[in-house]
Design a protein around this motif. Structure first.
Motif, short mmCIF file in Angstrom:
data_model
loop_
_atom_site.label_atom_id
_atom_site.label_comp_id
_atom_site.label_asym_id
_atom_site.label_seq_id
_atom_site.Cartn_x
_atom_site.Cartn_y
_atom_site.Cartn_z
N LEU A 26 9.97 9.59 3.30
CA LEU A 26 9.51 10.01 4.61
C LEU A 26 8.04 9.73 4.58
O LEU A 26 7.72 9.53 5.90
CB LEU A 26 10.22 11.51 4.56
CG LEU A 26 11.31 12.02 4.80
CD1 LEU A 26 11.56 13.42 4.67
CD2 LEU A 26 12.02 11.34 5.92
N THR A 27 7.19 10.16 3.67
CA THR A 27 5.84 9.82 3.71
C THR A 27 5.71 8.39 4.16
O THR A 27 4.54 8.19 4.74
CB THR A 27 5.16 10.57 2.34
OG1 THR A 27 5.38 11.73 2.09
CG2 THR A 27 3.52 10.09 2.46
N ARG A 28 6.27 7.61 3.36
CA ARG A 28 6.00 5.97 3.71
C ARG A 28 6.40 5.68 5.25
O ARG A 28 5.73 4.85 5.57
CB ARG A 28 7.04 5.37 2.76
CG ARG A 28 6.98 3.72 2.87
CD ARG A 28 7.87 3.38 1.79
NE ARG A 28 7.74 1.88 1.50
CZ ARG A 28 7.90 1.16 0.59
NH1 ARG A 28 8.29 1.73 -0.66
NH2 ARG A 28 7.90 -0.17 0.43
N LEU A 29 7.49 6.34 5.77
CA LEU A 29 7.53 5.99 7.07
C LEU A 29 6.68 6.48 8.11
O LEU A 29 6.21 5.99 9.00
CB LEU A 29 9.18 6.74 7.47
CG LEU A 29 9.43 6.26 8.74
CD1 LEU A 29 9.73 4.87 9.08
CD2 LEU A 29 11.04 7.16 9.19
N ASP A 30 6.24 7.71 7.62
CA ASP A 30 5.03 8.26 8.67
C ASP A 30 3.89 7.34 8.31
O ASP A 30 3.21 7.17 9.39
CB ASP A 30 4.60 9.69 7.99
CG ASP A 30 5.64 10.73 8.28
OD1 ASP A 30 6.50 10.45 9.55
OD2 ASP A 30 5.91 11.86 8.06
N MET A 31 3.73 6.69 7.29
CA MET A 31 2.42 6.22 7.04
C MET A 31 2.61 4.88 7.76
O MET A 31 1.73 4.14 8.43
CB MET A 31 2.19 5.78 5.63
CG MET A 31 1.45 6.89 4.75
SD MET A 31 -0.07 7.41 5.27
CE MET A 31 -0.96 5.90 5.37
N GLN A 32 3.86 4.06 7.75
CA GLN A 32 3.99 2.99 8.59
C GLN A 32 4.06 3.13 10.20
O GLN A 32 3.30 2.27 10.54
CB GLN A 32 5.62 2.45 8.37
CG GLN A 32 5.75 1.87 6.84
CD GLN A 32 7.24 1.67 6.55
OE1 GLN A 32 8.18 2.20 7.28
NE2 GLN A 32 7.74 1.42 5.26
N LYS A 33 4.51 4.18 10.53
CA LYS A 33 4.10 4.35 11.86
C LYS A 33 2.58 4.82 12.16
O LYS A 33 2.28 4.15 13.15
CB LYS A 33 5.04 5.77 12.47
CG LYS A 33 6.49 5.48 12.41
CD LYS A 33 7.23 6.79 13.07
CE LYS A 33 6.94 7.78 12.08
NZ LYS A 33 7.93 9.07 12.62
N PRO A 48 0.76 -1.24 0.04
CA PRO A 48 -0.01 -0.17 0.04
C PRO A 48 0.92 1.28 -0.07
O PRO A 48 0.33 2.50 -0.45
CB PRO A 48 -0.58 0.03 1.17
CG PRO A 48 -0.26 -0.94 2.09
CD PRO A 48 0.61 -2.02 1.33
N PHE A 49 2.12 1.27 0.45
CA PHE A 49 2.91 2.48 0.55
C PHE A 49 3.91 2.47 -0.80
O PHE A 49 4.88 3.38 -0.46
CB PHE A 49 3.64 2.48 1.84
CG PHE A 49 2.67 2.41 3.10
CD1 PHE A 49 1.29 2.80 3.06
CD2 PHE A 49 3.04 1.71 4.23
CE1 PHE A 49 0.46 2.60 3.97
CE2 PHE A 49 2.11 1.43 5.25
CZ PHE A 49 0.65 1.90 5.32
N SER A 50 3.97 1.61 -1.67
CA SER A 50 4.96 1.53 -2.45
C SER A 50 5.12 2.87 -3.31
O SER A 50 6.35 3.01 -3.93
CB SER A 50 4.62 0.40 -3.60
OG SER A 50 3.72 0.38 -4.22
N ALA A 51 4.15 3.51 -3.59
CA ALA A 51 3.81 4.76 -4.58
C ALA A 51 4.48 5.92 -3.67
O ALA A 51 4.31 7.27 -4.31
CB ALA A 51 2.81 4.83 -5.12
N LEU A 52 4.74 5.88 -2.28
CA LEU A 52 5.08 7.05 -1.66
C LEU A 52 6.61 7.27 -1.33
O LEU A 52 7.21 6.62 -1.65
CB LEU A 52 4.33 7.17 -0.08
CG LEU A 52 2.86 6.48 -0.23
CD1 LEU A 52 2.44 6.39 1.32
CD2 LEU A 52 2.16 7.75 -0.76
N ASP A 53 6.80 8.55 -1.41
CA ASP A 53 8.25 8.91 -0.88
C ASP A 53 8.56 8.36 0.13
O ASP A 53 7.81 7.95 1.16
CB ASP A 53 8.46 10.38 -1.27
CG ASP A 53 7.85 11.15 0.20
OD1 ASP A 53 8.27 11.27 1.12
OD2 ASP A 53 6.79 11.89 -0.29
#
Length: 249
Positions: free
Chosen positions: A161-168, A154-159
């Motif tokens: 930093l945004t990806r890490l924020d989404m993971q948290k 679900p987060f593969s298209a994100l940059d």
């Protein structure tokens, strides 16, 4: 309770075998990640669990009930948010509940507030950033009545930093609700940061090369990504992935 069992599942497309004798069990409230090279059949496995495909061999069960080839037993979130452009964000997150005949708009508003989307419930998908759309899509999956959520990169298209924020953010929401999650990625850091357990697939025809129990306690924050312990486990998984890539179809 939600216990998912995949037993001796194989599937082919024409003469090309995609999955070979896959056995996997996911316990209630567990966060399990399927990690493998691109094109190894990770998404195909999700389509089998969701009943979009039927295996050539094997069985899939949920809470000891056979669901092989049946739809409607899991909540599925693909790589793209897949929000309906003509529906507001609130209406989008309520979609899974509506299809089941029960929609709790007040609880949905509360979840949007927790996701930082409280001011956007009347907005439309084109008005949101990529990360905001992903949050809305996950809230939709979480609010659906199914006890198992399948998240396909679900987060593969994100940059980064945004990806890490989404993971948290995903971890914080999951730890609160403790739904059973099966997560697909090819990113080792993401798998280690999120999961209780990691299942490594080989190249096609894919089989399970090895399973890793993630040794890091919860709750987790991004500091763990730079520790020696994290890098040691990452190295073990990396070499297991290389071993899987050496498997020829």
């Amino acid at each position: 309770m939600a216990q998912l069992k995949i037993r001796n599942v194989s599937v082919s497309f024409g003469k090309k075998q995609i999955l070979h004798s896959v056995d996997l069990q996911v316990s209630n409230g567990e966060f399990v990640t399927i990690l493998g090279p691109s094109g190894s059949g990770k998404s195909t496995l999700f389509h089998l669990i969701g009943g979009l495909l039927h295996p050539d061999n094997g069985h899939i069960s949920l809470n000891n009930h056979e669901i092989t080839g049946e739809r409607g037993h899991i909540s599925y979130m693909p790589q793209s948010p897949s929000l309906l452009p003509w529906r507001t964000i609130l209406d989008n997150v309520l979609l899974g509940q509506e299809l089941s005949g029960i929609a709790d708009s007040e609880y949905a508003r509360m979840m949007l507030q927790k996701a930082g989307l409280g001011d956007y419930e009347k907005a439309y998908p084109h008005e949101l950033s990529g990360g905001m759309k992903q949050r809305a899509a996950f809230i939709r999956a979480l609010l659906s009545p199914q006890s198992v959520i399948c998240l396909d990169e679900p987060f593969s298209a994100l940059d980064e930093l945004t990806r890490l924020d989404m993971q948290k953010w995903l971890l914080s929401i999951w730890q609160e609700h403790q739904k059973t999650i099966l997560f697909v990625t090819h990113n080792i850091d993401e798998a280690l940061f999120l999961s209780d357990r990691i299942v490594v697939l080989s190249q096609k025809p894919a089989h399970i090369v090895k399973e890793f129990t993630v040794p890091f306690p919860r709750p987790r924050n991004e500091d763990i990504l730079l520790t020696r312990e994290f890098l040691e486990v990452k190295k073990d998984i990396y070499y297991t992935l290389k071993q899987g890539l050496a498997v020829q179809s």
